[in-house]
Motif scaffolding. Structure first.
Motif, PDB file in Angstrom:
ATOM      1  N   THR A   5       0.849  -1.193   0.000  1.00 56.67           N
ATOM      2  CA  THR A   5       0.000   0.000   0.000  1.00 56.67           C
ATOM      3  C   THR A   5       0.884   1.242   0.000  1.00 56.67           C
ATOM      4  N   PRO A   6       0.722   2.129  -0.987  1.00 52.95           N
ATOM      5  CA  PRO A   6       1.593   3.309  -1.054  1.00 52.95           C
ATOM      6  C   PRO A   6       1.199   4.381  -0.037  1.00 52.95           C
ATOM      7  N   VAL A   7       2.228   4.991   0.533  1.00 47.42           N
ATOM      8  CA  VAL A   7       2.078   6.094   1.490  1.00 47.42           C
ATOM      9  C   VAL A   7       3.007   7.211   1.020  1.00 47.42           C
ATOM     10  N   PHE A   8       2.491   8.428   0.931  1.00 45.12           N
ATOM     11  CA  PHE A   8       3.263   9.533   0.375  1.00 45.12           C
ATOM     12  C   PHE A   8       3.505  10.633   1.406  1.00 45.12           C
ATOM     13  N   ASP A   9       4.730  11.138   1.408  1.00 44.23           N
ATOM     14  CA  ASP A   9       5.042  12.409   2.044  1.00 44.23           C
ATOM     15  C   ASP A   9       4.413  13.513   1.191  1.00 44.23           C
ATOM     16  N   GLY A 162      -4.322   0.604   9.941  1.00 49.13           N
ATOM     17  CA  GLY A 162      -4.731  -0.791  10.075  1.00 49.13           C
ATOM     18  C   GLY A 162      -4.004  -1.711   9.112  1.00 49.13           C
ATOM     19  N   ILE A 163      -2.764  -1.383   8.802  1.00 45.18           N
ATOM     20  CA  ILE A 163      -1.967  -2.138   7.830  1.00 45.18           C
ATOM     21  C   ILE A 163      -0.630  -2.474   8.471  1.00 45.18           C
ATOM     22  N   ALA A 164      -0.177  -3.686   8.295  1.00 43.76           N
ATOM     23  CA  ALA A 164       1.109  -4.098   8.848  1.00 43.76           C
ATOM     24  C   ALA A 164       2.215  -3.251   8.248  1.00 43.76           C
ATOM     25  N   PRO A 165       3.203  -2.822   9.041  1.00 44.78           N
ATOM     26  CA  PRO A 165       4.282  -1.989   8.505  1.00 44.78           C
ATOM     27  C   PRO A 165       4.942  -2.574   7.261  1.00 44.78           C
ATOM     28  N   ALA A 166       5.155  -3.874   7.237  1.00 41.42           N
ATOM     29  CA  ALA A 166       5.838  -4.500   6.101  1.00 41.42           C
ATOM     30  C   ALA A 166       5.031  -4.412   4.814  1.00 41.42           C
ATOM     31  N   GLU A 167       3.752  -4.029   4.914  1.00 41.21           N
ATOM     32  CA  GLU A 167       2.897  -3.933   3.732  1.00 41.21           C
ATOM     33  C   GLU A 167       2.706  -2.489   3.275  1.00 41.21           C
ATOM     34  N   LEU A 168       3.449  -1.565   3.883  1.00 44.60           N
ATOM     35  CA  LEU A 168       3.381  -0.156   3.517  1.00 44.60           C
ATOM     36  C   LEU A 168       4.614   0.238   2.713  1.00 44.60           C
ATOM     37  N   GLY A 185      10.066  -1.030  10.174  1.00 45.36           N
ATOM     38  CA  GLY A 185       9.523  -2.203   9.507  1.00 45.36           C
ATOM     39  C   GLY A 185       8.781  -1.935   8.220  1.00 45.36           C
ATOM     40  N   TRP A 186       8.754  -0.657   7.787  1.00 49.41           N
ATOM     41  CA  TRP A 186       8.084  -0.312   6.537  1.00 49.41           C
ATOM     42  C   TRP A 186       9.001  -0.615   5.349  1.00 49.41           C
ATOM     43  N   GLN A 187       8.390  -0.794   4.179  1.00 53.82           N
ATOM     44  CA  GLN A 187       9.115  -0.665   2.931  1.00 53.82           C
ATOM     45  C   GLN A 187       9.176   0.834   2.632  1.00 53.82           C
ATOM     46  N   ALA A 188      10.307   1.325   2.164  1.00 54.85           N
ATOM     47  CA  ALA A 188      10.429   2.764   1.950  1.00 54.85           C
ATOM     48  C   ALA A 188      11.395   3.049   0.816  1.00 54.85           C
ATOM     49  N   VAL A 189      11.088   4.122   0.075  1.00 54.14           N
ATOM     50  CA  VAL A 189      11.859   4.511  -1.108  1.00 54.14           C
ATOM     51  C   VAL A 189      12.210   5.988  -0.993  1.00 54.14           C
ATOM     52  N   HIS A 190      13.462   6.311  -1.256  1.00 53.11           N
ATOM     53  CA  HIS A 190      13.886   7.716  -1.295  1.00 53.11           C
ATOM     54  C   HIS A 190      13.354   8.338  -2.576  1.00 53.11           C
ATOM     55  N   PHE A 191      12.463   9.309  -2.447  1.00 53.84           N
ATOM     56  CA  PHE A 191      11.845   9.940  -3.608  1.00 53.84           C
ATOM     57  C   PHE A 191      12.817  10.923  -4.242  1.00 53.84           C
ATOM     58  N   THR A 192      13.188  10.649  -5.481  1.00 59.52           N
ATOM     59  CA  THR A 192      14.078  11.537  -6.236  1.00 59.52           C
ATOM     60  C   THR A 192      13.428  12.050  -7.513  1.00 59.52           C
ATOM     61  N   GLY A 193      12.214  11.610  -7.777  1.00 57.00           N
ATOM     62  CA  GLY A 193      11.497  12.034  -8.965  1.00 57.00           C
ATOM     63  C   GLY A 193      10.429  11.025  -9.327  1.00 57.00           C
TER      64      GLY A 193
END
Length: 209
Positions: A5-9, A162-168, A185-193
């Motif tokens: 599940t995507p989560v955005f800054d 209500g979502i497990a950290p590993a699924e974010l 425990g989240w999946q996370a990506v450094h946003f560069t574009g």
């Protein structure tokens, strides 16, 4: 593989956020070139610690923030007020990011956000930009009295969603926040574009076309 599940800054990901431009626009008599703008960015924002960090956390309001920064920096209160009032003009939607968000929405992906954001600007963004309503839920720092990169805000957000950290799958332009999300425990990506973000979304199976 379970779909993430995507989560955005917000600032720097969905909205433009470039403090030197803000300072040069609002205080041209002081921030008149790159070096002077960088100086005043550090003085005013303190790396988002100090006074502005308390504003992000919801621990101080504008009426308290302005004289605090003025006393500490030597700026006049009306100059600090100009900066505070100018922030919404700086937080303009990034068209490519909004288009990406629209595609995710149209593909049926549930959308969430997690943003360090003082309360007045959170209210402004919700009122002025319809696409903020595309999110199923989200966390603004000032409304929960916690800020990135603290572990507490990531734990709070996952519980609220209500979502497990590993699924974010979290996108943030600040590397320290990405690393903090991963430590929580989240999946996370450094946003560069947008292109790199789309590649990450594809790699995690959020769409295939």
């Amino acid at each position: 593989m379970k779909r993430l599940t995507p989560v955005f800054d917000f600032g720097g990901v969905l909205f433009d956020w470039h403090p030197p431009s803000l300072l040069r626009r609002e205080l041209p008599q002081r921030a008149f070139d790159a070096d002077s703008a960088a100086h005043w960015v550090e003085q005013v924002f303190q790396g988002y610690g100090g006074d502005w960090g308390a504003f992000d956390r919801g621990a101080v309001d504008v009426a308290e923030l302005v004289p605090r920064i003025a006393r500490r920096t030597g700026l006049a209160e009306h100059e600090v007020q100009a900066i505070v009032d100018g922030v919404p003009r700086e937080l303009q939607p990034l068209p490519g990011s909004v288009a990406l968000l629209r595609r995710l929405r149209d593909a049926g992906a549930p959308l969430y956000f997690l943003s360090n954001m003082p309360a007045p600007y959170a209210d402004h963004l919700e009122a002025q930009h319809d696409f903020v309503g595309w999110f199923r839920d989200g966390v603004f720092s000032a409304r929960v009295q916690a800020v990135k990169p603290e572990r507490a805000i990531f734990d709070l957000a996952a519980a609220r969603f209500g979502i497990a950290p590993a699924e974010l799958l979290f996108f943030d332009d600040v590397l320290a926040n990405v690393q903090a999300a991963q430590a929580a425990g989240w999946q996370a990506v450094h946003f560069t574009g947008v292109d790199a973000a789309e590649a990450a979304l594809r790699a995690h199976g959020l769409w295939s076309s």
